[in-house]
Design a protein around this motif. Structure first.
Motif, short mmCIF file in Angstrom:
data_model
loop_
_atom_site.label_atom_id
_atom_site.label_comp_id
_atom_site.label_asym_id
_atom_site.label_seq_id
_atom_site.Cartn_x
_atom_site.Cartn_y
_atom_site.Cartn_z
N SER B 48 -8.48 8.63 -9.83
CA SER B 48 -9.08 7.33 -10.14
C SER B 48 -8.35 6.20 -9.45
CB SER B 48 -9.08 7.09 -11.65
OG SER B 48 -10.04 7.92 -12.24
N THR B 49 -7.03 6.35 -9.31
CA THR B 49 -6.24 5.34 -8.59
C THR B 49 -6.74 5.21 -7.16
OG1 THR B 49 -4.35 5.97 -9.95
CG2 THR B 49 -3.89 4.66 -7.99
N LEU B 50 -6.96 6.34 -6.53
CA LEU B 50 -7.46 6.33 -5.16
C LEU B 50 -8.80 5.59 -5.11
CD1 LEU B 50 -7.15 7.60 -2.23
CD2 LEU B 50 -8.79 9.29 -3.02
N CYS B 51 -9.66 5.90 -6.07
CA CYS B 51 -10.98 5.28 -6.12
C CYS B 51 -10.85 3.77 -6.24
CB CYS B 51 -11.72 5.88 -7.31
SG CYS B 51 -13.30 5.15 -7.64
N LYS B 52 -9.93 3.31 -7.09
CA LYS B 52 -9.79 1.88 -7.30
C LYS B 52 -9.16 1.16 -6.12
CE LYS B 52 -10.27 2.13 -12.19
NZ LYS B 52 -9.66 2.30 -13.50
N ILE B 53 -8.36 1.90 -5.34
CA ILE B 53 -7.84 1.30 -4.11
C ILE B 53 -8.98 1.10 -3.12
CG2 ILE B 53 -6.37 1.72 -2.09
CD1 ILE B 53 -4.37 3.06 -3.99
N LEU B 54 -9.83 2.14 -3.01
CA LEU B 54 -10.95 2.04 -2.07
C LEU B 54 -11.86 0.87 -2.43
CD1 LEU B 54 -11.99 5.78 -1.62
CD2 LEU B 54 -10.59 4.35 -0.12
N LEU B 55 -11.98 0.59 -3.72
CA LEU B 55 -12.90 -0.46 -4.15
C LEU B 55 -12.23 -1.84 -4.19
CD1 LEU B 55 -14.71 1.49 -6.98
CD2 LEU B 55 -15.58 0.92 -4.73
N GLY B 56 -10.96 -1.92 -3.77
CA GLY B 56 -10.30 -3.22 -3.74
C GLY B 56 -9.87 -3.70 -5.11
N LEU B 57 -9.94 -2.82 -6.13
CA LEU B 57 -9.53 -3.24 -7.48
C LEU B 57 -8.01 -3.14 -7.63
CD1 LEU B 57 -12.33 -1.35 -9.41
CD2 LEU B 57 -12.15 -3.81 -9.16
N ILE B 58 -7.43 -2.15 -6.94
CA ILE B 58 -5.97 -2.01 -6.88
C ILE B 58 -5.55 -2.44 -5.49
CG2 ILE B 58 -4.11 -0.29 -6.68
CD1 ILE B 58 -5.34 1.22 -8.97
N PRO B 59 -4.57 -3.28 -5.32
CA PRO B 59 -3.76 -3.93 -6.36
C PRO B 59 -4.33 -5.28 -6.82
CG PRO B 59 -2.83 -4.37 -4.19
CD PRO B 59 -4.04 -3.55 -3.96
N HIS B 60 -5.51 -5.65 -6.31
CA HIS B 60 -6.10 -6.96 -6.59
C HIS B 60 -6.11 -7.32 -8.09
CE1 HIS B 60 -8.70 -10.36 -5.89
NE2 HIS B 60 -9.59 -9.87 -6.72
N LEU B 61 -6.62 -6.39 -8.93
CA LEU B 61 -6.70 -6.67 -10.36
C LEU B 61 -5.52 -6.12 -11.15
CD1 LEU B 61 -10.39 -6.05 -11.51
CD2 LEU B 61 -9.23 -8.21 -11.16
N TYR B 62 -4.90 -5.07 -10.59
CA TYR B 62 -3.91 -4.33 -11.38
C TYR B 62 -2.48 -4.76 -11.10
CZ TYR B 62 -7.28 -0.98 -13.18
OH TYR B 62 -8.31 -0.40 -13.85
N GLY B 63 -2.25 -5.37 -9.95
CA GLY B 63 -0.87 -5.63 -9.57
C GLY B 63 -0.23 -4.35 -9.09
N GLY B 64 1.08 -4.25 -9.24
CA GLY B 64 1.78 -3.07 -8.78
C GLY B 64 2.15 -3.21 -7.31
N ARG B 65 2.72 -2.14 -6.75
CA ARG B 65 3.24 -2.21 -5.39
C ARG B 65 2.51 -1.21 -4.52
NH1 ARG B 65 8.22 -0.21 -3.78
NH2 ARG B 65 8.64 0.38 -5.91
N LEU B 66 1.91 -1.68 -3.44
CA LEU B 66 1.18 -0.79 -2.55
C LEU B 66 1.69 -0.94 -1.13
CD1 LEU B 66 -2.52 0.09 -2.67
CD2 LEU B 66 -1.56 -0.54 -0.47
N THR B 67 2.01 0.17 -0.51
CA THR B 67 2.34 0.13 0.90
C THR B 67 1.33 0.96 1.66
OG1 THR B 67 3.83 2.00 0.65
CG2 THR B 67 4.82 -0.18 0.52
#
Lengths: 258, 570
Positions: B48-67
């Protein structure tokens, strides 16, 4: 058949009905006007006039006869409140007049109070049962309110029954674990609500998160305005209906009592 | 531009806020337009994390650290966020019910288009098209809260498709569907992919029905463990304890390399295998009933039970059922068949409108839920509906206390230990994984040792290895002499669970009850209840072998084939 609870009756009476009828096609702004005007005209303080207003509204229900079922449900759920109003009114008037009240005027006050509730119930039920919340939002945003705020109202309407149902499931789950709300004093009963309140809040917050994501994905808030798949247009029948209501109510209110 | 991929992830690593271990680690993935790709993997593996990255929800809505970098339809979604993909990518997330904003179906489908300012006549045309395309014109003016789970999902899909996206992303689309619903949805997805050229990315671990449609399968467990053709991936995933189509497991057990994915191919292979077998001479599963030696003591008796909801809907219509001590019973049926309504009568949560229910000879109408729950413990579907305490131990202690036992911490700890939760006793229930939450919910019912344990859809939302873990817990209970009843529409789980009776429900009635080998081989009967055959019974039936053997799962059929082979060689 299990008896319907007050909430179920209320929910049934006030939620949009999927069917189609005369009022479904009336412009939501006109229906809103009708509901507001009906409530406004209830300031008249004359039994005969109120009876005429009731008659007018009863005639209006004939245009969509199915509404009567809902009206019955609404009145059933309001019956306790109506009864309370009557008792309260009577006691207050008796106290104020020092127990010297003539029976006729007492009866008249009660009759007027009940009539007002009846009439308002007809108008509000008619409005809510034949207008989708989306249409209400369309109507109100024409008046100049911002749609992002108005949607809070739609969402509340949509999620109240869902959260209510979820709360029932949570109650069932906790009862299966031995929770008994019926037992104990007031304080311990209140404390016993924790096992129901906490899961309800947690589940609602999860729902809210899902909803926010879904709305973002659907471009909510993308622009300050929205387009509409069914733009509102005031047709002749809408204008006619609005005009009739205004004229009838105005003449009832203004004609002097004979 | 021409060779621009639909999706490209470069070396993506992501940490949720306040987490020290990454949810995804060095994930690189490239999906071309026109693929039908399935991302599978265990629960908690970051799907689901992968899915939310693809949809621009992570990190936009969730915060956290993405490289790393992520591009979808040419857009840098990490930088631009969810707004950048609105209208380009169609998305159906988990729990469709929570994604529907409006009250009327038509308004819901138009909603997304209105937000991004499409012209009214275009919106009307699009709405007409998707409604037509998905065959939901009967739902058009319905209120969304009156729809069934499958219908709501169809509406969520319609509103995603109204944008005419080239890419469609679905997160666990099969999770809450019953077997027929699964097949219907998959045929829609297949049509979108093959006819309309939509790129489909499905995040899903239920592969039995899905695997044959995918052009590519990715297995994700924080890292990408496999990426390639489904046929090869499945062999790989067997070792990971993932859900694999039973036919694949069958042929692996028999020792066939390159096991077929499609039922048609499997039928031919099986027929070849069976030709070489002496049919009269093996330990068959023809009519060997699973009915164990049971005591005659009746623990629950349901007599002509009717239940009518206040809306007037008849949820149960004349149910008769006897449960004996030591029974393992599965109540099977599609969503809305009345399964949950029935089990709510077993501890008095619901009282019969007509007829009666006896629990250990007590009439449920005359006893409270608390009294009846002493005998019958019910574990409901959603564990989150019961957690409210600070930690797992207190959660279990709550049940113990309200059931009138003393604060017996030793007892609570020993039940946690038996379900392998003792190391988590001081953790908040919300910090646990999906599988641990499910076990905790079971623990908090088992702790007071009810004689009958009822589980409502216990496999909903959990992956294959967790299902097998659940099965071990249930078998353990049976060994201790408990009676176990479960409701389910998960036919593959049913094929593994050694139930001694299947009760098949449809529209509030029991349409059949009896030995699982009879019922799970009766296609007509199951169709009536909107349930499909498990894959192995379907295979054996279509290979016309069901008259002399009735194996229910891959292991049983493999042992028949292997056993008779041994006999020939010996």
């Amino acid at each position: 058949m299990a008896k319907k609870s007050i909430f179920e009756n209320l929910n049934y009476a006030l939620t949009y009905e999927e069917l189609k009828g005369f009022y479904h096609n009336i412009d939501p702004r006109v229906k809103l006007l009708y509901a507001v005007a009906t409530i406004a005209v209830l300031v008249v303080n004359d039994l005969q006039k109120l009876l005429v207003i009731l008659a007018v509204n009863v005639v209006l229900t004939l245009l969509y006869i199915r509404i009567l079922n809902r009206l019955a449900a609404l009145l059933k759920s309001l019956s306790i409140i109506i009864a309370l109003i009557v008792v309260f009114n009577t006691v207050i008037s008796l106290l104020l007049t020092g127990w010297r009240l003539n029976i006729y005027s007492l009866f008249e006050t009660q009759a007027k109070a009940i009539l007002r509730v009846f009439i308002a119930a007809i108008a509000v039920t008619m409005f809510l049962a034949t207008t989708t919340p989306w249409e209400i939002v369309q109507g109100l945003s024409k008046i100049g309110l911002k749609y992002t705020y108005l949607y809070t109202f739609i969402i509340a309407l949509r999620f109240i029954p869902i959260v209510f149902n979820e709360m029932k499931s949570i109650y069932d789950a906790q009862r299966s674990r031995g929770l008994e709300l019926e037992k104990g004093g007031v304080l311990s009963r209140v404390r016993k609500l924790t096992p129901i309140v906490v899961p309800t809040m947690v589940c609602s917050m999860l729902r809210a998160r899902d909803l926010v994501e879904a709305m973002e994905l659907k471009g909510f808030g993308y622009s300050n305005r929205r387009t509409s798949h069914k733009p509102l247009k005031l047709r002749r029948i809408d204008a006619g209906f609005a005009l009739t209501i205004v004229i009838v109510y105005a003449s009832i209110a203004l004609v002097p009592v004979i | 531009m021409k060779n621009r991929p639909a999706v490209e992830l470069r070396d993506v690593t992501y940490y949720y806020p306040n987490e020290s271990t990454p949810a995804l680690e060095n994930v690189s993935l490239r999906v071309s337009y026109g693929e039908f790709i399935v991302v599978a993997g265990p629960s908690g593996g970051g799907k689901s994390t992968l899915c939310k990255i693809l949809l621009g929800l992570i990190p936009h809505l969730y915060g956290g650290r993405l490289t790393g970098e992520a591009y979808v339809d040419g857009v840098n979604v990490v930088r631009e966020g969810v707004k950048s993909i609105v209208g380009r990518v169609g998305a159906v997330l988990q729990v469709p019910e929570n994604q529907v904003v409006n009250i009327i179906v038509e308004e819901e489908i138009a909603f997304g288009l209105e937000n991004v300012l499409y012209e009214p006549d275009v919106i009307v045309k699009r709405v007409d098209e998707v409604i037509e395309g998905l065959g939901i014109s009967h739902l058009r003016n319905r209120a969304t809260y009156t729809l069934s789970g499958g219908e709501v999902q169809r509406v969520a899909l319609a509103s995603a498709l109204a944008y005419k996206p080239r890419i469609l992303i679905l997160d666990e689309p099969l999770a809450h569907l019953d077997p027929i619903g699964v097949r219907e949805l998959l045929s829609i997805l297949h049509r979108l992919y093959s006819r309309d050229g939509v790129t489909v990315i499905a995040i899903e671990h239920r592969l039995t029905e899905l695997a044959k449609y995918a052009t590519r399968l990715v297995i994700l467990n924080k890292r990408i463990l496999f990426d390639g053709e489904p046929e090869r991936a499945l062999e790989h995933s067997l070792t990971l304890g993932m859900d694999v189509p039973p036919i694949v497991r069958l042929f692996k057990n028999i020792g066939v390399s390159n096991p077929p994915l499609r039922l048609d191919d499997a039928i031919k292979e099986l027929q070849v295998l069976l030709k070489n077998i002496d049919l009269s001479n093996f330990n068959n599963y023809a009519n060997s009933s699973r009915d164990r030696e049971l005591s005659r003591e009746e623990v629950i008796v349901v007599e002509d039970l009717w239940y009518v909801y206040s809306s007037g809907r008849e949820a149960l219509r004349g149910i008769n059922l006897e449960v004996r001590r030591g029974d393992f019973i599965a109540i099977v049926g599609a969503n809305g068949a009345g399964k949950t309504t029935l089990i709510k009568h077993f501890n008095g949560l619901l009282k019969p409108s007509r007829g009666r229910v006896l629990v250990f000879s007590k009439d449920t109408r005359r006893h409270t839920v608390a009294e009846l729950s002493r005998h019958v413990g019910i574990v409901f579907q959603n564990p989150l509906h019961q957690f409210f305490e600070e930690n797992a131990l207190r959660e279990v202690m709550f049940t113990l206390r309200s059931m009138g036992f003393n604060n017996d911490e030793g007892r609570a700890m020993s039940i946690l230990k038996s379900l392998n939760l003792h190391s988590l006793a001081n953790k908040s229930p919300y910090e646990l994984s999906v599988g641990e939450q499910r076990r905790l919910a079971i623990a908090s019912v088992l702790v007071y040792e009810p004689e009958v344990i009822v589980l409502d859809e216990p496999t909903a939302g959990i992956d294959y290895s967790l299902k097998m873990e659940l099965l071990r817990i249930l078998l353990n209970l049976l060994e201790k002499g408990k009676t176990v009843i479960m409701t389910t529409h998960d036919v593959e789980f049913l094929a593994h669970a050694p139930v001694n009776r299947v009760v098949l429900m449809s529209s509030g009635e029991v349409v059949a009850q009896g030995d699982p080998r009879e019922i799970l081989y009766d296609a007509q009967l199951l169709a009536k209840a909107r349930v499909t055959l498990p894959q192995i019974p379907e295979l054996v039936s279509m290979a016309k072998a069901s008259s002399y053997m009735k194996p229910l799962n891959a292991e049983e059929l493999a042992s028949i084939v292997n056993g008779s082979r041994c006999m020939r060689s010996g």
